[in-house]
Design a protein around this motif. Structure first.
Motif, mmCIF file in Angstrom:
data_model
loop_
_atom_site.group_PDB
_atom_site.id
_atom_site.type_symbol
_atom_site.label_atom_id
_atom_site.label_comp_id
_atom_site.label_asym_id
_atom_site.label_seq_id
_atom_site.Cartn_x
_atom_site.Cartn_y
_atom_site.Cartn_z
ATOM 1 N N GLY A 279 40.885 50.415 66.726
ATOM 2 C CA GLY A 279 40.697 50.225 65.295
ATOM 3 C C GLY A 279 42.011 49.989 64.569
ATOM 4 N N THR A 280 43.051 50.717 64.953
ATOM 5 C CA THR A 280 44.382 50.488 64.363
ATOM 6 C C THR A 280 44.897 49.105 64.729
ATOM 7 N N TYR A 281 44.739 48.755 65.987
ATOM 8 C CA TYR A 281 45.196 47.456 66.480
ATOM 9 C C TYR A 281 44.461 46.303 65.793
ATOM 10 N N SER A 282 43.133 46.446 65.610
ATOM 11 C CA SER A 282 42.359 45.353 65.023
ATOM 12 C C SER A 282 42.676 45.164 63.539
ATOM 13 N N THR A 283 43.010 46.263 62.853
ATOM 14 C CA THR A 283 43.404 46.132 61.451
ATOM 15 C C THR A 283 44.677 45.305 61.324
ATOM 16 N N LEU A 284 45.649 45.597 62.189
ATOM 17 C CA LEU A 284 46.948 44.924 62.108
ATOM 18 C C LEU A 284 46.893 43.480 62.583
ATOM 19 N N PHE A 285 46.104 43.224 63.632
ATOM 20 C CA PHE A 285 46.191 41.919 64.290
ATOM 21 C C PHE A 285 44.901 41.097 64.281
ATOM 22 N N ILE A 286 43.810 41.656 63.694
ATOM 23 C CA ILE A 286 42.558 40.890 63.633
ATOM 24 C C ILE A 286 42.094 40.707 62.187
ATOM 25 N N ALA A 287 41.829 41.813 61.486
ATOM 26 C CA ALA A 287 41.230 41.731 60.149
ATOM 27 C C ALA A 287 42.144 41.018 59.147
ATOM 28 N N VAL A 288 43.369 41.528 59.000
ATOM 29 C CA VAL A 288 44.282 40.944 58.007
ATOM 30 C C VAL A 288 44.699 39.519 58.387
ATOM 31 N N PRO A 289 45.054 39.224 59.644
ATOM 32 C CA PRO A 289 45.366 37.834 60.001
ATOM 33 C C PRO A 289 44.201 36.863 59.780
ATOM 34 N N LEU A 290 42.938 37.318 59.907
ATOM 35 C CA LEU A 290 41.803 36.449 59.622
ATOM 36 C C LEU A 290 41.793 36.032 58.149
ATOM 37 N N VAL A 291 42.056 36.998 57.266
ATOM 38 C CA VAL A 291 42.122 36.684 55.839
ATOM 39 C C VAL A 291 43.283 35.728 55.571
ATOM 40 N N SER A 292 44.422 35.986 56.206
ATOM 41 C CA SER A 292 45.590 35.113 56.040
ATOM 42 C C SER A 292 45.296 33.697 56.513
ATOM 43 N N TRP A 293 44.615 33.597 57.659
ATOM 44 C CA TRP A 293 44.271 32.258 58.182
ATOM 45 C C TRP A 293 43.368 31.508 57.217
ATOM 46 N N TRP A 294 42.408 32.200 56.622
ATOM 47 C CA TRP A 294 41.477 31.549 55.706
ATOM 48 C C TRP A 294 42.209 31.022 54.464
ATOM 49 N N TYR A 295 43.074 31.874 53.891
ATOM 50 C CA TYR A 295 43.794 31.439 52.687
ATOM 51 C C TYR A 295 44.786 30.325 53.015
ATOM 52 N N ALA A 296 45.414 30.366 54.187
ATOM 53 C CA ALA A 296 46.318 29.283 54.584
ATOM 54 C C ALA A 296 45.541 27.972 54.713
ATOM 55 N N ARG A 297 44.339 28.066 55.247
ATOM 56 C CA ARG A 297 43.478 26.877 55.368
ATOM 57 C C ARG A 297 43.123 26.323 53.989
ATOM 58 N N GLN A 298 42.814 27.222 53.049
ATOM 59 C CA GLN A 298 42.494 26.797 51.687
ATOM 60 C C GLN A 298 43.702 26.164 51.002
ATOM 61 N N GLU A 299 44.874 26.746 51.247
ATOM 62 C CA GLU A 299 46.100 26.207 50.643
ATOM 63 C C GLU A 299 46.395 24.816 51.176
ATOM 64 N N ARG A 300 46.205 24.614 52.489
ATOM 65 C CA ARG A 300 46.435 23.281 53.081
ATOM 66 C C ARG A 300 45.446 22.266 52.520
ATOM 67 N N ALA A 301 44.186 22.701 52.368
ATOM 68 C CA ALA A 301 43.186 21.790 51.822
ATOM 69 C C ALA A 301 43.520 21.422 50.377
ATOM 70 N N GLY A 302 43.992 22.423 49.592
ATOM 71 C CA GLY A 302 44.366 22.129 48.215
ATOM 72 C C GLY A 302 45.571 21.209 48.116
ATOM 73 N N ALA A 303 46.558 21.422 49.011
ATOM 74 C CA ALA A 303 47.736 20.558 49.008
ATOM 75 C C ALA A 303 47.381 19.130 49.386
ATOM 76 N N SER A 304 46.472 18.982 50.328
ATOM 77 C CA SER A 304 46.059 17.637 50.750
ATOM 78 C C SER A 304 45.332 16.918 49.607
ATOM 79 N N ALA A 305 44.470 17.654 48.910
ATOM 80 C CA ALA A 305 43.735 17.052 47.792
ATOM 81 C C ALA A 305 44.685 16.659 46.668
ATOM 82 N N LYS A 306 45.701 17.512 46.395
ATOM 83 C CA LYS A 306 46.668 17.211 45.353
ATOM 84 C C LYS A 306 47.492 15.980 45.706
ATOM 85 N N ALA A 307 47.891 15.905 46.986
ATOM 86 C CA ALA A 307 48.667 14.740 47.408
ATOM 87 C C ALA A 307 47.844 13.454 47.308
ATOM 88 N N ALA A 308 46.573 13.563 47.664
ATOM 89 C CA ALA A 308 45.704 12.374 47.560
ATOM 90 C C ALA A 308 45.523 11.958 46.112
#
Length: 308
Positions: A279-308
């Protein structure tokens, strides 16, 4: 109280390696379980389980020879402290409704006839029908799924974003599968005590995740221009001492339960020991990185739309 002064560990950057490790362990565990190596206690498999206490040190081979004459395929193993001279006998055959104690009585009589030189001083039996066992398995699965579902809905509502609930729920599911894999690897039985431990972990493992999510939300209010990956990584580091202290003290408690709780609580203690670590391991390396990955994906999508 700070165990680690001003930590600056790149949890998010290293998460992909630990995610790969989790996938490998869980895949191996599911394969091992699918191969029939997950052992169910009598509560879930049905049948009769006896715990027999002998006068002298039991000879398992002779006991097996005597028992298999009346119940072929019975599982026989030593139980608890070897000095206690106890043996566990599990019979999978269904007991007749008119006489539920018949299989246990037949085993005791077979041992009296075929292994009379070492008499039974004390015996206890547990009897569960196959229909009841199947119902208990279904209810255990249903309870776990409902716990994860309600957890997902609440966290998504509380943090106003489905990704937060999904991250915490996927991490909790990861913990359950990890524990089941280790239970199969180390040949522990799935009993009602183990199910209680798994349900406890579904609630406990998300506790640390919510604390870190809450710190991340506070940081988002004051550092709006910073990337989400940095905010989340800083939140992990800021709460690292709290994670070590709270989870560490809980781990010591359940470790004592596993080591000194006796045979009845051994499966429960083992599940909790593995669950607290995972549970400690999954908090550090699964739960929070999943949220980070999602927001990074959203940021890339927003940057691509802005550039277009």
């Amino acid at each position: 109280m700070e165990i680690i002064k001003n930590p600056n560990i790149d949890f998010i950057g290293k998460a992909k390696y630990f995610a790969l490790l989790s996938v490998l362990v869980i895949a191996a565990g599911l394969f091992w379980i699918a191969s029939g190596h997950l052992r169910y206690g009598v509560e879930f498999s049905g049948g009769t389980q006896l715990i027999l206490s002998f006068k002298g040190a039991p000879e398992v081979d002779k006991i097996r020879d005597a028992v298999t004459r009346v119940s072929p395929g019975a599982v026989i193993q030593t139980y608890g402290d070897p000095k206690a001279n106890k043996v566990l006998v599990r019979i999978s055959q269904e007991a007749p409704e008119a006489d539920l104690d018949a299989p246990a009585r037949a085993v005791r009589q077979a041992l009296a006839d075929g292994y009379g030189q070492n008499p039974i001083l004390e015996s206890s039996s547990e009897i569960v029908g196959p229909i009841v066992g199947a119902e208990l398995r279904q209810k255990a699965i249903l309870l776990t799924v409902l716990g994860l579902l309600f957890q997902l809905v609440y966290i998504a509502w509380r943090f106003r974003g489905g990704v937060w609930g999904a991250g915490a729920t996927i991490a909790a599911l990861h913990d359950v599968l990890f524990c089941l894999s280790f239970l199969a690897f180390f040949r522990f039985e799935i009993t009602l005590n183990v199910i209680a431990a798994l349900l406890t972990l579904v609630g406990y493992s998300v506790n640390d995740t919510i604390v870190i999510f809450d710190r991340a939300r506070e940081n988002m209010l004051h550092r709006r221009k910073e990337p989400m990956a940095k905010l989340l990584n800083d939140s992990l580091n800021q709460t690292l001492t709290r994670t070590i202290i709270s989870n560490g003290t809980t781990f010591l408690a359940v470790l004592g339960l596993f080591l000194f709780g006796g045979e009845v609580l051994r499966g429960f203690g083992f599940t909790m020991v593995v669950g607290i670590l995972v549970g400690t391991y999954s908090t550090l390396f699964i739960a929070v990185p999943l949220v980070s990955w999602w927001y990074a994906r959203q940021e890339r999508a927003g940057a691509s739309a802005k550039a277009a």
